[in-house]
Design a protein around this motif. Structure first.
Motif, PDB file in Angstrom:
ATOM      1  N   THR A  66     -55.504 -14.192  23.913  1.00  0.00           N
ATOM      2  CA  THR A  66     -55.414 -15.288  24.872  1.00  0.00           C
ATOM      3  C   THR A  66     -56.386 -15.021  26.017  1.00  0.00           C
ATOM      4  OG1 THR A  66     -53.098 -15.704  24.359  1.00  0.00           O
ATOM      5  CG2 THR A  66     -53.877 -16.462  26.485  1.00  0.00           C
ATOM      6  N   ILE A  67     -57.034 -16.063  26.446  1.00  0.00           N
ATOM      7  CA  ILE A  67     -57.975 -15.937  27.558  1.00  0.00           C
ATOM      8  C   ILE A  67     -57.476 -16.803  28.704  1.00  0.00           C
ATOM      9  CG2 ILE A  67     -60.332 -16.449  28.308  1.00  0.00           C
ATOM     10  CD1 ILE A  67     -61.246 -15.813  25.477  1.00  0.00           C
ATOM     11  N   THR A  90     -63.604 -20.739  21.673  1.00  0.00           N
ATOM     12  CA  THR A  90     -62.517 -19.784  21.461  1.00  0.00           C
ATOM     13  C   THR A  90     -61.580 -20.267  20.359  1.00  0.00           C
ATOM     14  OG1 THR A  90     -61.286 -20.848  23.233  1.00  0.00           O
ATOM     15  CG2 THR A  90     -62.474 -18.845  23.776  1.00  0.00           C
ATOM     16  N   TYR A  95     -58.351 -17.983  19.337  1.00  0.00           N
ATOM     17  CA  TYR A  95     -57.887 -17.591  20.662  1.00  0.00           C
ATOM     18  C   TYR A  95     -57.278 -18.778  21.390  1.00  0.00           C
ATOM     19  CZ  TYR A  95     -59.652 -12.835  20.934  1.00  0.00           C
ATOM     20  OH  TYR A  95     -59.836 -11.491  20.769  1.00  0.00           O
ATOM     21  N   LEU A  97     -56.060 -20.513  25.229  1.00  0.00           N
ATOM     22  CA  LEU A  97     -56.555 -20.623  26.599  1.00  0.00           C
ATOM     23  C   LEU A  97     -55.394 -20.944  27.533  1.00  0.00           C
ATOM     24  CD1 LEU A  97     -59.535 -20.372  26.513  1.00  0.00           C
ATOM     25  CD2 LEU A  97     -59.770 -22.811  26.886  1.00  0.00           C
ATOM     26  N   VAL A 121     -53.131 -11.469  29.236  1.00  0.00           N
ATOM     27  CA  VAL A 121     -54.308 -12.092  28.616  1.00  0.00           C
ATOM     28  C   VAL A 121     -55.340 -11.006  28.342  1.00  0.00           C
ATOM     29  CG1 VAL A 121     -53.972 -14.334  29.694  1.00  0.00           C
ATOM     30  CG2 VAL A 121     -55.353 -12.614  30.851  1.00  0.00           C
ATOM     31  N   ASP A 122     -56.157 -11.239  27.334  1.00  0.00           N
ATOM     32  CA  ASP A 122     -57.159 -10.235  26.971  1.00  0.00           C
ATOM     33  C   ASP A 122     -58.375 -10.323  27.871  1.00  0.00           C
ATOM     34  OD1 ASP A 122     -55.470  -9.573  24.978  1.00  0.00           O
ATOM     35  OD2 ASP A 122     -56.583 -10.545  23.377  1.00  0.00           O
ATOM     36  N   CYS A 123     -58.525 -11.442  28.520  1.00  0.00           N
ATOM     37  CA  CYS A 123     -59.733 -11.660  29.308  1.00  0.00           C
ATOM     38  C   CYS A 123     -59.452 -12.729  30.359  1.00  0.00           C
ATOM     39  CB  CYS A 123     -60.851 -12.127  28.366  1.00  0.00           C
ATOM     40  SG  CYS A 123     -62.340 -12.718  29.189  1.00  0.00           S
ATOM     41  N   VAL A 125     -61.378 -15.422  32.846  1.00  0.00           N
ATOM     42  CA  VAL A 125     -62.629 -16.101  33.190  1.00  0.00           C
ATOM     43  C   VAL A 125     -62.399 -16.822  34.503  1.00  0.00           C
ATOM     44  CG1 VAL A 125     -64.198 -17.941  32.521  1.00  0.00           C
ATOM     45  CG2 VAL A 125     -63.276 -16.409  30.775  1.00  0.00           C
ATOM     46  N   GLN A 147     -60.724  -7.458  30.550  1.00  0.00           N
ATOM     47  CA  GLN A 147     -62.081  -7.979  30.640  1.00  0.00           C
ATOM     48  C   GLN A 147     -62.138  -9.099  31.685  1.00  0.00           C
ATOM     49  OE1 GLN A 147     -65.361  -7.698  30.492  1.00  0.00           O
ATOM     50  NE2 GLN A 147     -65.325  -7.246  28.299  1.00  0.00           N
ATOM     51  N   ALA A 308     -67.608 -17.914  26.339  1.00  0.00           N
ATOM     52  CA  ALA A 308     -66.756 -17.496  25.229  1.00  0.00           C
ATOM     53  C   ALA A 308     -67.506 -16.541  24.308  1.00  0.00           C
ATOM     54  CB  ALA A 308     -66.270 -18.717  24.453  1.00  0.00           C
ATOM     55  N   TYR A 311     -67.870 -13.097  25.627  1.00  0.00           N
ATOM     56  CA  TYR A 311     -66.663 -12.303  25.470  1.00  0.00           C
ATOM     57  C   TYR A 311     -66.568 -11.720  24.066  1.00  0.00           C
ATOM     58  CZ  TYR A 311     -61.844 -11.001  24.724  1.00  0.00           C
ATOM     59  OH  TYR A 311     -60.715 -10.314  24.381  1.00  0.00           O
TER      60      TYR A 311
END
Lengths: 343, 343
Positions: A66-67, A90, A95, A97, A121-123, A125, A147, A308, A311
């Motif tokens: 998940t971002i 994504t 993935y 959002l 979340v993995d990242c 933004v 990240q 995206a 990443y």
DNA sequence: TTTGGAATGGCAATCGATTGCATGAATTTA
DNA sequence: TAAATTCATGCAATCGATTGCCATTCCAAA
């Protein structure tokens, strides 16, 4: 609400008289299972309409595919385009959002970050809010090993992945265009200078003037004129100067350019012959005004896709410690009627 | 990446020489713990900067405090406004939002729904894509016991919560306005009739004509003219009729109204005196065109908030089986220059 | 025939939080 | 004083999937 119990790997295991371990391995295409049982498991899983419980998987694995995205406003054309771009890219990788809006408030921004961190979340933004000067909350993200990718409005001092526009270059080209069209007294509406994008745009403006040996007239540089209303107010002030400008570069946004245009209309000043107007962001409306507004396109959807993909690239070579990567997208000057002085 | 281990309830328990159960109870404000230990736990949790692992909690509880949203396009003004409204309201309750776009494709819509179901969202909010005729994938959601809220473009036959606009009423008012302005041959650009919103708008058009005893002229009703390009094409066709219309109601969107306007400009037809134009959705650009376009405002941000609040209300009295609730928001006719024939 | 190794698959722990049931202490009531 | 409650806390199972380690089987090489 007849919530039929979901099928788990244990159900599959029981049916096939094997253990859940093997089922798990089969489903994850491990090479620690016999090809035959693997196929059997896959077949049974399909039959029973098994769906992996991502909650359990996430807990075990410590990652969520998940971002999290934090933007000042979801419903601002630039940002919704970037989000659309991110979603598009994504989605294909499976993935998800999670979207938050900071409403340009530092407090809310911090809360958004916390929520996203809690969601594992993995990242993350982010395009920072105008209020955010101190970026310790972002540093936290990095410290936790998550990240972080900044875009558009970025905190320079943080060593993160970044996707930005070359604001300085775009701004310089814009002002150069104005000069080449014969405008001589070019005003600048600048945005809050704590945001680097606005500083860069100012730098571009100054550089262009310098290139043509034009003086910088300080009364033509208006601070903090970044909404339609502020743009209009600034314009009223500028146009009532003893020596008013013959062009206004609303470096902050097309909205402030719109404010400029409104005032020009109200004061019966002809655009572009008496006053040139140049905006920023290529909002859809800029080609619909009379006259249409010259502006700068930021390739926003594309920017989202770039984020995206950046990443995913980083993910793939995560062992390799790369120096913080910055991708700069060159914006494009869209010349329209509001600055066409020469025919 | 120095990922310091996160603090868990076990860490707190160990430090205080109690069990994790008590810690959990304290953190959840259960009345099965002593007031003193509760405070102690809370204090220690704060000191250690404890954050609940929502992944673990979600797994155990079977709910995620997450709402999934599926819209045709994120970067369409109406939808991004609705999302902004939802975000605003859900954020305050500590809920998260997962956003998907169907890109108007049935296939993608199904995939989005599946993803959201796999993520165990507590609720799915959707405005169906134009392609989606069969709604079995939505029925699935209900069968799994997940709350489903439809908005704007809804599948009538599904008994779910719905938040809609009163399209028929709005459309009728719009056409009535045109008639009162003296327009006599009013064309309709209609959208795909499988979507109920477009059917309703057509009904409104027909009712208004009937109220004034005006005939329905079939050649003035153009199917499927719901983009700028299709709107333009339809207009070219309409204006080349032996007896062309004197007004066009682009009931599908402001974009198709924009197409109408473009063609009118190109053909040097005066708006509003020779041709009235009326759009739908109150896109920001409609007040910027020349002339500005009369349209219908749907209170999109507000619609988003309504959706979120509807969900929370339902949650609170979930025992009470209510008949499927439908909230209808009355849109507002925004009268602008493009239909002001009378002065 | 013996030994070594590869191939399979089971066992049990783990990821953290939650909760029904049981225990024991403290308090109240008869 | 004994019995009945109440209160606080602990124990252990649970939510599903994953995985390191161990055990077994089987085949090939020596």
């Amino acid at each position: 609400m007849k919530t039929k119990k979901r099928i788990t790997i244990y159900d599959i295991a029981e049916k096939l008289n094997i253990t859940a371990s093997s089922v798990s391995r089969a489903l994850n295409n491990s090479n620690h299972v016999n090809e035959a049982t693997k196929n059997l498991v896959l077949k049974t899983a399909a039959e029973l309409n098994y769906k992996r419980n991502v909650l359990a998987s996430n807990l075990r694995m410590g990652k969520t595919k998940t971002i999290g995205v934090v933007v000042p406003r979801i419903n601002q054309n630039f940002f919704s385009n970037v989000i659309a771009g991110i979603e598009d890219a994504t989605y294909q990788k499976g993935y998800n959002l999670i979207i938050c809006q900071s409403n340009e408030s530092r407090d809310k921004e911090i809360k958004c970050i916390n929520t996203l961190m809690n969601q594992h979340v993995d990242c993350i933004v982010i395009s920072v809010s105008v209020e955010s000067d101190d970026h310790s909350h972002l540093k936290n993200v990095l410290d936790q090993g998550v990240q972080l990718i900044q875009f558009d409005r970025v905190a320079d001092e943080l060593e993160t992945l970044k996707v930005i526009n070359d604001n300085e270059q775009a701004s310089m080209e814009a002002v150069t265009h104005l000069i080449e069209q014969g405008y001589k007294r070019i005003a600048l509406l600048e945005g809050p200078q704590n945001l680097n994008i606005f500083r860069q745009r100012k730098t571009g403006y100054l550089k262009a003037l310098k290139n043509f040996n034009l003086p910088v007239i300080s009364e033509l540089v208006i601070e903090n004129a970044w909404t339609k209303e502020l743009g209009a107010a600034a314009t009223r002030k500028l146009l009532s100067l003893p020596e008013p400008p013959d062009a206004i570069f609303a470096s902050t946004s097309d909205f402030s350019a719109l404010g400029v245009l409104d005032v020009a209309h109200a004061m019966h000043i002809k655009v572009p012959s008496e006053l040139g107007i140049l905006g920023y962001a290529n909002e859809p409306f800029t080609e619909l005004t009379t006259p249409s507004i010259t502006t700068i396109d930021q390739f926003s959807v594309n920017m989202g896709k770039t984020i995206a993909n950046l990443y995913f690239e980083e993910m793939e070579n995560k062992e390799v410690v790369v120096t913080p990567k910055v991708i700069s997208i060159k914006p494009e000057l869209i010349i329209r009627a509001s600055t066409r002085k020469k025919r």
